[in-house]
Design a protein around this motif. Structure first.
Motif, PDB file in Angstrom:
ATOM      1  N   VAL A  43     -87.157  -2.889   7.820  1.00  0.00           N
ATOM      2  CA  VAL A  43     -86.625  -3.581   6.642  1.00  0.00           C
ATOM      3  C   VAL A  43     -87.617  -3.534   5.476  1.00  0.00           C
ATOM      4  CG1 VAL A  43     -85.060  -5.049   7.972  1.00  0.00           C
ATOM      5  CG2 VAL A  43     -87.372  -5.862   7.506  1.00  0.00           C
ATOM      6  N   ASP A  44     -88.915  -3.503   5.789  1.00  0.00           N
ATOM      7  CA  ASP A  44     -89.916  -3.391   4.735  1.00  0.00           C
ATOM      8  C   ASP A  44     -89.851  -2.006   4.086  1.00  0.00           C
ATOM      9  OD1 ASP A  44     -92.228  -4.596   3.339  1.00  0.00           O
ATOM     10  OD2 ASP A  44     -93.349  -2.990   4.274  1.00  0.00           O
ATOM     11  N   ASP A  45     -89.628  -0.987   4.904  1.00  0.00           N
ATOM     12  CA  ASP A  45     -89.536   0.375   4.370  1.00  0.00           C
ATOM     13  C   ASP A  45     -88.335   0.537   3.442  1.00  0.00           C
ATOM     14  OD1 ASP A  45     -91.787   1.083   5.746  1.00  0.00           O
ATOM     15  OD2 ASP A  45     -90.756   2.164   7.346  1.00  0.00           O
ATOM     16  N   VAL A  46     -87.286  -0.230   3.678  1.00  0.00           N
ATOM     17  CA  VAL A  46     -86.111  -0.168   2.797  1.00  0.00           C
ATOM     18  C   VAL A  46     -86.527  -0.439   1.357  1.00  0.00           C
ATOM     19  CG1 VAL A  46     -83.961  -1.338   2.159  1.00  0.00           C
ATOM     20  CG2 VAL A  46     -84.382  -0.742   4.548  1.00  0.00           C
ATOM     21  N   SER A  54     -79.951  -0.954  -5.883  1.00  0.00           N
ATOM     22  CA  SER A  54     -78.618  -1.159  -5.311  1.00  0.00           C
ATOM     23  C   SER A  54     -78.524  -0.525  -3.924  1.00  0.00           C
ATOM     24  CB  SER A  54     -77.541  -0.585  -6.236  1.00  0.00           C
ATOM     25  OG  SER A  54     -77.683   0.817  -6.372  1.00  0.00           O
ATOM     26  N   VAL A  55     -79.176   0.614  -3.748  1.00  0.00           N
ATOM     27  CA  VAL A  55     -79.208   1.256  -2.433  1.00  0.00           C
ATOM     28  C   VAL A  55     -79.990   0.382  -1.454  1.00  0.00           C
ATOM     29  CG1 VAL A  55     -80.046   3.257  -1.123  1.00  0.00           C
ATOM     30  CG2 VAL A  55     -78.987   3.583  -3.370  1.00  0.00           C
ATOM     31  N   ALA A  56     -81.122  -0.151  -1.915  1.00  0.00           N
ATOM     32  CA  ALA A  56     -81.939  -1.020  -1.064  1.00  0.00           C
ATOM     33  C   ALA A  56     -81.153  -2.263  -0.638  1.00  0.00           C
ATOM     34  CB  ALA A  56     -83.215  -1.433  -1.799  1.00  0.00           C
ATOM     35  N   ARG A  57     -80.420  -2.859  -1.577  1.00  0.00           N
ATOM     36  CA  ARG A  57     -79.628  -4.052  -1.244  1.00  0.00           C
ATOM     37  C   ARG A  57     -78.548  -3.722  -0.218  1.00  0.00           C
ATOM     38  NH1 ARG A  57     -80.979  -8.111  -4.728  1.00  0.00           N
ATOM     39  NH2 ARG A  57     -81.949  -7.443  -6.689  1.00  0.00           N
ATOM     40  N   ASN A  58     -77.926  -2.571  -0.365  1.00  0.00           N
ATOM     41  CA  ASN A  58     -76.896  -2.167   0.599  1.00  0.00           C
ATOM     42  C   ASN A  58     -77.497  -1.951   1.982  1.00  0.00           C
ATOM     43  OD1 ASN A  58     -74.728  -2.247  -1.185  1.00  0.00           O
ATOM     44  ND2 ASN A  58     -75.007  -0.114  -1.841  1.00  0.00           N
ATOM     45  N   LYS A  59     -78.682  -1.376   2.020  1.00  0.00           N
ATOM     46  CA  LYS A  59     -79.335  -1.151   3.313  1.00  0.00           C
ATOM     47  C   LYS A  59     -79.751  -2.466   3.967  1.00  0.00           C
ATOM     48  CE  LYS A  59     -81.037   3.571   2.743  1.00  0.00           C
ATOM     49  NZ  LYS A  59     -82.226   4.462   2.837  1.00  0.00           N
ATOM     50  N   LEU A  60     -80.249  -3.392   3.160  1.00  0.00           N
ATOM     51  CA  LEU A  60     -80.614  -4.702   3.708  1.00  0.00           C
ATOM     52  C   LEU A  60     -79.376  -5.448   4.192  1.00  0.00           C
ATOM     53  CD1 LEU A  60     -83.369  -5.915   1.209  1.00  0.00           C
ATOM     54  CD2 LEU A  60     -83.680  -5.054   3.534  1.00  0.00           C
ATOM     55  N   TRP A  63     -78.629  -4.211   7.541  1.00  0.00           N
ATOM     56  CA  TRP A  63     -79.498  -4.807   8.552  1.00  0.00           C
ATOM     57  C   TRP A  63     -79.074  -6.241   8.879  1.00  0.00           C
ATOM     58  CZ3 TRP A  63     -82.456  -2.814  12.042  1.00  0.00           C
ATOM     59  CH2 TRP A  63     -82.978  -1.527  11.860  1.00  0.00           C
ATOM     60  N   ARG A  64     -78.585  -6.971   7.887  1.00  0.00           N
ATOM     61  CA  ARG A  64     -78.066  -8.325   8.164  1.00  0.00           C
ATOM     62  C   ARG A  64     -76.907  -8.243   9.152  1.00  0.00           C
ATOM     63  NH1 ARG A  64     -80.147 -12.297   5.326  1.00  0.00           N
ATOM     64  NH2 ARG A  64     -81.034 -11.947   3.247  1.00  0.00           N
ATOM     65  N   ARG A  65     -76.007  -7.314   8.912  1.00  0.00           N
ATOM     66  CA  ARG A  65     -74.861  -7.147   9.816  1.00  0.00           C
ATOM     67  C   ARG A  65     -75.320  -6.689  11.198  1.00  0.00           C
ATOM     68  NH1 ARG A  65     -72.852  -4.829   5.001  1.00  0.00           N
ATOM     69  NH2 ARG A  65     -73.133  -2.699   5.820  1.00  0.00           N
ATOM     70  N   GLU A  66     -76.365  -5.869  11.203  1.00  0.00           N
ATOM     71  CA  GLU A  66     -76.869  -5.360  12.478  1.00  0.00           C
ATOM     72  C   GLU A  66     -77.487  -6.481  13.315  1.00  0.00           C
ATOM     73  OE1 GLU A  66     -77.875  -2.537  15.504  1.00  0.00           O
ATOM     74  OE2 GLU A  66     -76.324  -2.730  13.968  1.00  0.00           O
ATOM     75  N   VAL A  67     -78.190  -7.431  12.677  1.00  0.00           N
ATOM     76  CA  VAL A  67     -78.737  -8.588  13.393  1.00  0.00           C
ATOM     77  C   VAL A  67     -77.604  -9.411  13.995  1.00  0.00           C
ATOM     78  CG1 VAL A  67     -79.961 -10.791  13.126  1.00  0.00           C
ATOM     79  CG2 VAL A  67     -80.885  -8.717  12.071  1.00  0.00           C
ATOM     80  N   THR A  68     -76.538  -9.607  13.214  1.00  0.00           N
ATOM     81  CA  THR A  68     -75.369 -10.343  13.710  1.00  0.00           C
ATOM     82  C   THR A  68     -74.724  -9.597  14.876  1.00  0.00           C
ATOM     83  OG1 THR A  68     -74.947 -11.256  11.507  1.00  0.00           O
ATOM     84  CG2 THR A  68     -73.131 -11.303  13.082  1.00  0.00           C
ATOM     85  N   ALA A  69     -74.614  -8.286  14.749  1.00  0.00           N
ATOM     86  CA  ALA A  69     -74.035  -7.478  15.830  1.00  0.00           C
ATOM     87  C   ALA A  69     -74.902  -7.549  17.081  1.00  0.00           C
ATOM     88  CB  ALA A  69     -73.885  -6.029  15.372  1.00  0.00           C
ATOM     89  N   MET A  70     -76.209  -7.543  16.899  1.00  0.00           N
ATOM     90  CA  MET A  70     -77.122  -7.627  18.040  1.00  0.00           C
ATOM     91  C   MET A  70     -76.930  -8.936  18.800  1.00  0.00           C
ATOM     92  SD  MET A  70     -81.300  -7.667  18.108  1.00  0.00           S
ATOM     93  CE  MET A  70     -81.344  -9.203  17.184  1.00  0.00           C
ATOM     94  N   THR A  71     -76.830 -10.033  18.054  1.00  0.00           N
ATOM     95  CA  THR A  71     -76.662 -11.332  18.714  1.00  0.00           C
ATOM     96  C   THR A  71     -75.300 -11.444  19.396  1.00  0.00           C
ATOM     97  OG1 THR A  71     -75.908 -12.303  16.608  1.00  0.00           O
ATOM     98  CG2 THR A  71     -78.246 -12.522  17.142  1.00  0.00           C
ATOM     99  N   ALA A  72     -74.362 -10.617  18.958  1.00  0.00           N
ATOM    100  CA  ALA A  72     -73.039 -10.590  19.596  1.00  0.00           C
ATOM    101  C   ALA A  72     -72.998  -9.593  20.756  1.00  0.00           C
ATOM    102  CB  ALA A  72     -71.968 -10.237  18.571  1.00  0.00           C
ATOM    103  N   ILE A 101     -85.470 -10.648   6.319  1.00  0.00           N
ATOM    104  CA  ILE A 101     -84.688  -9.845   5.377  1.00  0.00           C
ATOM    105  C   ILE A 101     -84.622 -10.552   4.021  1.00  0.00           C
ATOM    106  CG2 ILE A 101     -82.428  -8.805   4.920  1.00  0.00           C
ATOM    107  CD1 ILE A 101     -82.046  -8.581   7.957  1.00  0.00           C
ATOM    108  N   ASP A 102     -84.526 -11.890   4.045  1.00  0.00           N
ATOM    109  CA  ASP A 102     -84.565 -12.658   2.788  1.00  0.00           C
ATOM    110  C   ASP A 102     -85.830 -12.319   2.003  1.00  0.00           C
ATOM    111  OD1 ASP A 102     -82.201 -13.954   3.394  1.00  0.00           O
ATOM    112  OD2 ASP A 102     -83.178 -15.767   4.153  1.00  0.00           O
ATOM    113  N   GLY A 103     -86.955 -12.219   2.725  1.00  0.00           N
ATOM    114  CA  GLY A 103     -88.222 -11.901   2.077  1.00  0.00           C
ATOM    115  C   GLY A 103     -88.206 -10.536   1.420  1.00  0.00           C
ATOM    116  N   MET A 104     -87.565  -9.576   2.104  1.00  0.00           N
ATOM    117  CA  MET A 104     -87.458  -8.233   1.517  1.00  0.00           C
ATOM    118  C   MET A 104     -86.602  -8.265   0.246  1.00  0.00           C
ATOM    119  SD  MET A 104     -89.392  -6.685   3.579  1.00  0.00           S
ATOM    120  CE  MET A 104     -90.201  -8.259   3.902  1.00  0.00           C
TER     121      MET A 104
END
Length: 277
Positions: A43-46, A54-60, A63-72, A101-104
């Motif tokens: 996430v830091d590399d993003v 705008s590309v960075a925000r989309n990638k982050l 990753w937010r969705r991916e964290v949610t998917a992981m917990t599911a 991710i908020d920090g990024m």
């Protein structure tokens, strides 16, 4: 390549001081902390590698969705696949990953900080919460250990900020608080131009003293009962504290170069700290 191997490669390639502190952990904890570190790197590399916000925000957002998917139970990325088994085992909380991710995102929204309290808020997202997650993996019996870990994360981040002043400025970011710059008569433009001066040295001496004070505050918070399981954090602290000393000995020439310790020296500090604690 397995998810664990992917994370191992990500950690080793970074050349980070953290990598050397992981070497002394039992296998399960080493895999967990390596996966967490790889997540932080991804996430830091993003933010560091995307030139289009705008590309960075989309990638982050991905990753937010991916964290949610992981917990599911449906991780798709090698990092989250590696991290997923450890979430329950070490009682890691997804909200803390989201806070990273908020920090990024803060790096995309803000390139200056008015004062130290404002910088501390950023540092919590960038490092304090990572300290909490790391301490959970290392193991603890006293909740006060999480306060130590959070404070140590702040100290490490303050050291990073000192080390990376020039590199960050070239990316248009200045983490030294505005009121500190004003106090020492250093202009933001001086950092952006890489202009070294006596005032800059005094400013950095002040930043280094602040970081050292935070290290001491952190160590004072570590309960004796948890000193042994938290050896890895103490190794991180020892390596970064030595780096801070090296930067100061070099006269804070951090505007045009990135000062670092050799791998052998990092390994020696890691071993010495491990044996002592």
């Amino acid at each position: 390549m397995s998810p664990d191997e992917y994370c191992q490669q990500k950690a080793a390639q970074s050349g980070s001081s953290f990598y050397y502190s992981f070497l002394f952990l039992p296998r399960e904890k080493r895999l967990a902390i390596t996966a967490l570190y790889a997540f932080c790197r991804e996430v830091d590399d993003v933010v560091d590698e995307c030139t289009d916000d705008s590309v960075a925000r989309n990638k982050l957002a991905w990753w937010r969705r991916e964290v949610t998917a992981m917990t599911a139970g449906n991780p798709s990325h090698p990092v989250t696949q590696a991290l997923a088994p450890h979430m329950t085992r070490f009682k890691l909380q997804a909200r803390h990953l989201q806070a990273i991710i908020d920090g990024m995102e803060m790096d995309l929204d803000q390139t200056r900080y008015l004062d130290y309290p404002g910088l501390q808020k950023y540092c919590w997202h960038a490092a304090g919460v990572v300290g909490i997650l790391s301490a959970s993996i290392f193991g603890y019996s006293d909740p006060a250990t999480l306060q130590y870990a959070e404070k140590l994360g702040l100290a490490l981040q303050l050291t990073n900020i000192i080390r990376d002043v020039g590199e960050d400025a070239r990316r248009g970011r200045i983490y030294i608080p505005v009121n500190d710059l004003q106090q020492f008569n250093v202009k933001a433009a001086d950092l952006l131009k890489g202009q070294y001066s006596e005032d800059f040295v005094k400013l950095m001496q002040f930043q280094a003293a602040r970081a050292r004070a935070v290290y001491q505050e952190a160590y004072a918070l570590l309960p004796p009962a948890d000193r042994k399981p938290q050896k890895t954090g103490l190794i991180m602290g020892a390596i970064y504290h030595t780096l801070l000393d090296e930067i100061e000995r070099d006269g804070f020439h951090v505007l045009q170069q990135k000062i670092s310790l050799t791998p052998i020296r990092k390994l020696w500090i890691a071993w010495k700290t491990y044996v002592r604690n």
